[in-house]
Design a protein around this motif. Structure first.
Motif, short mmCIF file in Angstrom:
data_model
loop_
_atom_site.label_atom_id
_atom_site.label_comp_id
_atom_site.label_asym_id
_atom_site.label_seq_id
_atom_site.Cartn_x
_atom_site.Cartn_y
_atom_site.Cartn_z
N PHE A 59 28.55 -16.68 -47.67
CA PHE A 59 29.77 -16.91 -46.89
C PHE A 59 30.50 -15.58 -46.74
CE2 PHE A 59 34.40 -17.42 -47.09
CZ PHE A 59 34.63 -18.17 -45.94
N GLY A 60 30.86 -15.26 -45.52
CA GLY A 60 31.58 -14.01 -45.28
C GLY A 60 32.70 -14.22 -44.28
N LEU A 81 35.67 -10.09 -46.84
CA LEU A 81 35.38 -10.84 -48.07
C LEU A 81 34.04 -11.54 -47.91
CD1 LEU A 81 36.36 -12.17 -50.80
CD2 LEU A 81 37.30 -14.00 -49.37
N SER A 82 33.19 -11.46 -48.94
CA SER A 82 31.90 -12.14 -48.89
C SER A 82 31.60 -12.79 -50.23
CB SER A 82 30.78 -11.17 -48.51
OG SER A 82 30.58 -10.20 -49.52
N THR A 155 19.01 -14.04 -43.13
CA THR A 155 18.90 -13.07 -44.20
C THR A 155 20.26 -12.80 -44.81
OG1 THR A 155 17.03 -12.00 -43.09
CG2 THR A 155 18.17 -10.73 -44.79
N VAL A 156 20.36 -12.98 -46.12
CA VAL A 156 21.62 -12.74 -46.82
C VAL A 156 21.87 -11.23 -46.88
CG1 VAL A 156 22.84 -12.97 -49.00
CG2 VAL A 156 21.40 -14.84 -48.17
N PRO A 157 23.01 -10.76 -46.41
CA PRO A 157 23.29 -9.32 -46.45
C PRO A 157 23.25 -8.78 -47.87
CG PRO A 157 24.86 -10.46 -45.03
CD PRO A 157 24.09 -11.52 -45.75
N ARG A 224 42.40 -11.60 -35.43
CA ARG A 224 41.01 -11.97 -35.22
C ARG A 224 40.35 -12.27 -36.55
NH1 ARG A 224 39.14 -7.67 -33.23
NH2 ARG A 224 37.38 -7.01 -34.52
N MET A 225 39.72 -13.42 -36.64
CA MET A 225 39.02 -13.84 -37.86
C MET A 225 37.58 -14.17 -37.50
SD MET A 225 39.88 -16.92 -40.59
CE MET A 225 41.53 -16.30 -40.90
N GLU A 226 36.65 -13.58 -38.24
CA GLU A 226 35.22 -13.82 -38.02
C GLU A 226 34.63 -14.41 -39.30
OE1 GLU A 226 33.59 -10.08 -36.92
OE2 GLU A 226 34.75 -9.92 -35.06
N ILE A 227 34.08 -15.62 -39.18
CA ILE A 227 33.53 -16.33 -40.33
C ILE A 227 32.03 -16.51 -40.12
CG2 ILE A 227 33.62 -18.43 -41.72
CD1 ILE A 227 36.46 -18.86 -40.68
N ASP A 228 31.25 -16.12 -41.11
CA ASP A 228 29.80 -16.24 -41.03
C ASP A 228 29.29 -17.07 -42.20
OD1 ASP A 228 28.95 -14.39 -38.74
OD2 ASP A 228 30.25 -13.09 -39.91
N LEU A 229 28.44 -18.05 -41.90
CA LEU A 229 27.81 -18.89 -42.92
C LEU A 229 26.30 -18.80 -42.77
CD1 LEU A 229 29.94 -22.18 -42.74
CD2 LEU A 229 30.11 -20.38 -44.46
N ILE A 230 25.62 -18.61 -43.88
CA ILE A 230 24.16 -18.64 -43.89
C ILE A 230 23.74 -19.77 -44.81
CG2 ILE A 230 22.04 -17.40 -44.46
CD1 ILE A 230 23.44 -14.82 -43.84
#
Length: 257
Positions: A59-60, A81-82, A155-157, A224-230
């Motif tokens: 989660f990032g 934050l990740s 792919t998890v960073p 601006r908020m950018e949310i990334d889920l893997i």
């Protein structure tokens, strides 16, 4: 791993229970077919299925707040934050960053108009996702943008491990402030100018929000908020999926006499 262990224990208990029911059925005289199961029997049954193909592996979130005044002064706050949840021990990393350019630019004069009143105290009572814009001025431009990206089996960073640096970055100049902070339970970005308002973003337990409060003219503000889920791929949970299928197969016939 905890959910997997819980599932395997639940599946094993269900399998043993079914085995016992089958043994009793073989020793008992032939029944007449389908019968209603009593509440007592239902109360003794236990089972929990957790298909883990959609478990979050990483989660990032990145929050970027920018405020440009009519005098050309620019405030910016960023929090990256990740959380790497794919490992046995979750890893949290964060990078706060702030800046104030044209520090010598004269700040806008505080408004003396009593009608220019802004109050966002009610946002503290809102749960979930919040986006708020309150403007008491003319010729202002304000925006709140949130982007969500979900990947299956991505792919998890790579990370260098848990963050060990400062958990807050701050800058102050001529009544203006920019702060980005993380306290272990929440991440925040806050820009303020005395007498002009505040711009903020946050992610708390059960709450994500963006807020703009302006009591000045000719201001340009952006959140601006950018949310990334893997999410974990199905291949990573093949054994778990097989356990689910096997347990369902074992459960067939429960209720037959």
């Amino acid at each position: 791993m905890k959910h997997t262990r819980l599932f395997i224990l639940g599946a094993s208990a269900l399998a043993l229970s079914q085995w016992a029911n089958t043994a009793r059925a073989e020793s008992a005289p032939p029944g007449s077919g389908l019968e209603e199961i009593s509440d007592a029997e239902l109360g003794d049954m236990r089972g929990r299925y957790t298909p883990g193909d959609n478990t979050v592996a990483w989660f990032g979130v990145k929050m970027i707040s920018t405020w440009q005044t009519t005098a050309g002064q620019v405030l910016e706050g960023t929090m990256a934050l990740s959380m790497d949840l794919a490992k046995s021990k979750p890893t949290v990393s964060f990078v706060p960053s702030v800046s104030i350019t044209q520090i010598n630019a004269p700040p806008p004069a505080p408004s003396t108009d009593p009608s220019r009143h802004i109050d966002a105290s009610g946002l503290a009572n809102v749960a979930g996702v919040t986006q708020s814009v309150q403007v008491a001025g003319d010729s202002n431009l304000a925006s709140n943008v949130t982007r969500l990206s979900v990947q299956d089996g991505g792919t998890v960073p790579a990370t260098d491990g848990p963050s060990s640096g400062p958990d807050m970055a701050s800058a102050y100049a001529d009544g203006a402030s920019a702060v980005a902070s993380f306290d272990g339970n929440s991440a925040n970005v806050l820009l303020t100018i005395d007498g002009q308002g505040a711009v903020s973003q946050w992610i708390h337990n059960g709450s994500i929000g963006q807020s703009v409060q302006l009591a000045a003219d000719n201001q340009w503000v952006s959140n601006r908020m950018e949310i990334d889920l893997i999410r974990q791929s199905m291949a990573a949970n093949t054994q778990l999926a097989q356990n689910v299928a096997q347990s369902i197969a074992l459960a067939r016939g429960i209720g037959l006499r």
